[in-house]
Design a protein around this motif. Structure first.
Motif, PDB file in Angstrom:
ATOM      1  N   LYS A  56       0.708  -1.310  -0.018  1.00  0.00           N
ATOM      2  CA  LYS A  56      -0.103  -0.100   0.193  1.00  0.00           C
ATOM      3  C   LYS A  56       0.812   1.274  -0.008  1.00  0.00           C
ATOM      4  CE  LYS A  56      -4.373   0.837   1.716  1.00  0.00           C
ATOM      5  NZ  LYS A  56      -5.440   0.700   2.967  1.00  0.00           N
ATOM      6  N   HIS A  57       0.473   2.149  -0.683  1.00  0.00           N
ATOM      7  CA  HIS A  57       1.260   3.675  -0.822  1.00  0.00           C
ATOM      8  C   HIS A  57       0.435   4.792  -0.295  1.00  0.00           C
ATOM      9  CE1 HIS A  57       4.330   1.774  -3.502  1.00  0.00           C
ATOM     10  NE2 HIS A  57       3.198   1.187  -3.582  1.00  0.00           N
ATOM     11  N   SER A  58       0.982   5.629   0.474  1.00  0.00           N
ATOM     12  CA  SER A  58       0.281   6.892   0.650  1.00  0.00           C
ATOM     13  C   SER A  58       1.556   8.012   0.786  1.00  0.00           C
ATOM     14  CB  SER A  58      -0.225   6.817   2.204  1.00  0.00           C
ATOM     15  OG  SER A  58      -0.788   8.135   2.747  1.00  0.00           O
ATOM     16  N   GLY A  59       1.468   8.914  -0.155  1.00  0.00           N
ATOM     17  CA  GLY A  59       2.436  10.010  -0.458  1.00  0.00           C
ATOM     18  C   GLY A  59       3.879   9.290  -0.534  1.00  0.00           C
ATOM     19  N   ARG A  60       4.661   9.568   0.385  1.00  0.00           N
ATOM     20  CA  ARG A  60       6.198   8.999   0.401  1.00  0.00           C
ATOM     21  C   ARG A  60       6.233   7.736   1.339  1.00  0.00           C
ATOM     22  NH1 ARG A  60       9.437  11.804   3.286  1.00  0.00           N
ATOM     23  NH2 ARG A  60       7.735  13.147   4.532  1.00  0.00           N
ATOM     24  N   LEU A  61       5.087   7.212   1.533  1.00  0.00           N
ATOM     25  CA  LEU A  61       5.136   6.181   2.623  1.00  0.00           C
ATOM     26  C   LEU A  61       4.668   4.911   1.530  1.00  0.00           C
ATOM     27  CD1 LEU A  61       2.960   7.342   5.727  1.00  0.00           C
ATOM     28  CD2 LEU A  61       5.515   7.320   5.437  1.00  0.00           C
ATOM     29  N   ARG A  62       5.436   3.930   1.961  1.00  0.00           N
ATOM     30  CA  ARG A  62       5.206   2.479   1.145  1.00  0.00           C
ATOM     31  C   ARG A  62       4.999   1.749   2.225  1.00  0.00           C
ATOM     32  NH1 ARG A  62       8.858  -1.235  -1.019  1.00  0.00           N
ATOM     33  NH2 ARG A  62       7.850  -2.955  -2.296  1.00  0.00           N
ATOM     34  N   VAL A  63       4.049   0.525   2.553  1.00  0.00           N
ATOM     35  CA  VAL A  63       4.060  -0.589   3.385  1.00  0.00           C
ATOM     36  C   VAL A  63       3.726  -1.793   2.566  1.00  0.00           C
ATOM     37  CG1 VAL A  63       2.456  -1.585   5.242  1.00  0.00           C
ATOM     38  CG2 VAL A  63       3.039   1.002   5.367  1.00  0.00           C
ATOM     39  N   THR A  64       4.530  -2.632   3.018  1.00  0.00           N
ATOM     40  CA  THR A  64       4.245  -4.178   2.440  1.00  0.00           C
ATOM     41  C   THR A  64       3.963  -4.962   3.527  1.00  0.00           C
ATOM     42  OG1 THR A  64       6.406  -4.753   2.872  1.00  0.00           O
ATOM     43  CG2 THR A  64       6.046  -3.754   0.572  1.00  0.00           C
ATOM     44  N   LEU A  65       3.276  -6.036   3.427  1.00  0.00           N
ATOM     45  CA  LEU A  65       2.750  -6.975   4.117  1.00  0.00           C
ATOM     46  C   LEU A  65       2.972  -8.511   3.611  1.00  0.00           C
ATOM     47  CD1 LEU A  65       1.386  -7.796   7.000  1.00  0.00           C
ATOM     48  CD2 LEU A  65      -0.634  -7.906   5.720  1.00  0.00           C
ATOM     49  N   ASP A  66       3.609  -9.550   4.347  1.00  0.00           N
ATOM     50  CA  ASP A  66       3.911 -10.613   4.158  1.00  0.00           C
ATOM     51  C   ASP A  66       3.402 -11.625   5.158  1.00  0.00           C
ATOM     52  OD1 ASP A  66       4.777 -13.437   3.550  1.00  0.00           O
ATOM     53  OD2 ASP A  66       6.846 -12.413   2.805  1.00  0.00           O
ATOM     54  N   THR A  67       2.067 -12.111   5.159  1.00  0.00           N
ATOM     55  CA  THR A  67       1.298 -12.746   6.087  1.00  0.00           C
ATOM     56  C   THR A  67       2.013 -14.158   6.402  1.00  0.00           C
ATOM     57  OG1 THR A  67      -0.264 -13.288   4.700  1.00  0.00           O
ATOM     58  CG2 THR A  67      -0.937 -11.641   5.653  1.00  0.00           C
ATOM     59  N   SER A  68       2.609 -14.647   5.291  1.00  0.00           N
ATOM     60  CA  SER A  68       3.347 -16.088   5.406  1.00  0.00           C
ATOM     61  C   SER A  68       4.578 -15.892   6.529  1.00  0.00           C
ATOM     62  CB  SER A  68       3.701 -16.483   4.318  1.00  0.00           C
ATOM     63  OG  SER A  68       4.769 -15.723   3.451  1.00  0.00           O
ATOM     64  N   LYS A  69       4.963 -14.808   6.576  1.00  0.00           N
ATOM     65  CA  LYS A  69       6.366 -14.418   7.287  1.00  0.00           C
ATOM     66  C   LYS A  69       5.722 -13.853   8.530  1.00  0.00           C
ATOM     67  CE  LYS A  69       9.596 -14.524   3.560  1.00  0.00           C
ATOM     68  NZ  LYS A  69      10.619 -13.724   2.750  1.00  0.00           N
ATOM     69  N   LYS A  70       4.557 -13.400   8.680  1.00  0.00           N
ATOM     70  CA  LYS A  70       4.267 -12.380   9.790  1.00  0.00           C
ATOM     71  C   LYS A  70       4.981 -11.337   9.839  1.00  0.00           C
ATOM     72  CE  LYS A  70       1.554 -15.992  12.516  1.00  0.00           C
ATOM     73  NZ  LYS A  70       1.743 -16.927  11.470  1.00  0.00           N
ATOM     74  N   SER A  71       5.198 -10.685   8.750  1.00  0.00           N
ATOM     75  CA  SER A  71       5.831  -9.328   8.636  1.00  0.00           C
ATOM     76  C   SER A  71       5.629  -8.311   7.929  1.00  0.00           C
ATOM     77  CB  SER A  71       7.254  -9.620   8.661  1.00  0.00           C
ATOM     78  OG  SER A  71       7.655 -10.064   7.252  1.00  0.00           O
ATOM     79  N   SER A  72       5.995  -6.985   8.102  1.00  0.00           N
ATOM     80  CA  SER A  72       5.501  -5.651   7.507  1.00  0.00           C
ATOM     81  C   SER A  72       6.723  -4.890   7.430  1.00  0.00           C
ATOM     82  CB  SER A  72       4.401  -5.106   8.117  1.00  0.00           C
ATOM     83  OG  SER A  72       4.016  -4.061   7.518  1.00  0.00           O
ATOM     84  N   SER A  73       6.708  -4.002   6.585  1.00  0.00           N
ATOM     85  CA  SER A  73       7.820  -3.080   6.237  1.00  0.00           C
ATOM     86  C   SER A  73       7.251  -1.663   5.835  1.00  0.00           C
ATOM     87  CB  SER A  73       8.983  -3.477   5.432  1.00  0.00           C
ATOM     88  OG  SER A  73       8.277  -3.135   4.015  1.00  0.00           O
ATOM     89  N   LEU A  74       7.766  -0.652   6.441  1.00  0.00           N
ATOM     90  CA  LEU A  74       7.392   0.704   6.279  1.00  0.00           C
ATOM     91  C   LEU A  74       8.631   1.406   5.629  1.00  0.00           C
ATOM     92  CD1 LEU A  74       5.744   3.317   6.415  1.00  0.00           C
ATOM     93  CD2 LEU A  74       6.511   3.586   8.684  1.00  0.00           C
ATOM     94  N   LEU A  75       8.534   1.783   4.573  1.00  0.00           N
ATOM     95  CA  LEU A  75       9.356   2.539   3.600  1.00  0.00           C
ATOM     96  C   LEU A  75       9.013   4.082   3.711  1.00  0.00           C
ATOM     97  CD1 LEU A  75      12.045   2.744   1.735  1.00  0.00           C
ATOM     98  CD2 LEU A  75      10.335   2.259  -0.250  1.00  0.00           C
TER      99      LEU A  75
END
Lengths: 112, 114
Positions: A56-75
């Motif tokens: 998902k994106h919002s302006g300068r933010l990008r978020v990813t979600l990997d439910t198989s690894k139970k992890s997310s990242s914020l860029l």
């Protein structure tokens, strides 16, 4: 122990650089949310990603979600001094009536 | 800012005394939360409410009780304050996190137990 764990605990970058922080969680979620907290203030919502979404994106933010690894990242791209804050991930658990649990946070310092 | 008011904003109390913190909202949101924030621990959930008179425990509920007799008010009570309860307390509200809506936070209450 806490549901969400952010990594790294602290991050120091220069203006214009990208900042990436990660969040790992333990149990099944409805959604994952990212918040920002400026020093001495309450938390402000940044972005929410549902369990069936991958990016998902919002302006300068990008978020990813990997439910198989139970992890997310914020860029945060092209960071600014005003991005200096603590960033928290929060998970809404599937087995609760809306329990929202936070991690310990990543402290980001952006120097001009 | 969302209509959330925490009171008091600052409080100093003595060990062993009861303390009640109040969270008041004007948004008519169903969910209300109490968190405490301590260095190195982020926000830890104390209790939350999913409706009037419906509450559940969070991860650090020992020593705390809550009550929600009206949609707009969520009270957090420390029955007998201890120094380990010195912290910053945040209230949050949400229309429905399960329906994928975000939470809004109050400005916090800084509680010192001496």
């Amino acid at each position: 122990s806490q549901q969400g764990e952010e990594d790294p605990q602290a991050l120091s970058i220069q203006e214009g650089e990208n900042a990436t922080m990660n969040c790992s969680y333990k149990t099944s979620i409805n959604n994952l949310q990212w918040y920002r907290q400026n020093s001495g203030r309450g938390l402000v919502h940044l972005i929410l990603i549902r369990s069936n979404e991958r990016e998902k994106h919002s302006g300068r933010l990008r978020v990813t979600l990997d439910t198989s690894k139970k992890s997310s990242s914020l860029l945060i791209t092209a960071s600014r001094a005003a991005d200096t804050a603590s960033y928290f991930c929060a998970t809404c658990l599937t087995d609760s009536w809306g329990k929202l649990q936070f991690g310990a946070g990543t402290q980001v310092v952006v120097t001009p | 800012d969302a209509g959330i008011t925490q009171s008091p904003r600052h409080k100093v109390t003595e060990t062993g005394t009861p303390v009640t913190l109040r969270c008041h909202q004007t948004e008519n949101h169903r969910y209300m939360y109490w968190y405490r924030q301590d260095p190195g621990h982020g926000l830890r959930l104390i209790h939350y409410s999913y409706g009037v008179k419906d509450t559940d425990k969070g991860e650090v509920s020992d020593g705390y009780s809550v009550s929600r007799s009206k949609t707009e008010d969520f009270l957090l009570t420390l029955e007998s304050a201890t120094s380990s309860q010195t912290s910053v307390y945040f209230c949050a509200i949400s229309e429905s996190v399960r329906a994928n809506t975000e939470a809004f936070f109050g400005q916090g209450t800084r509680l010192t137990v001496v």
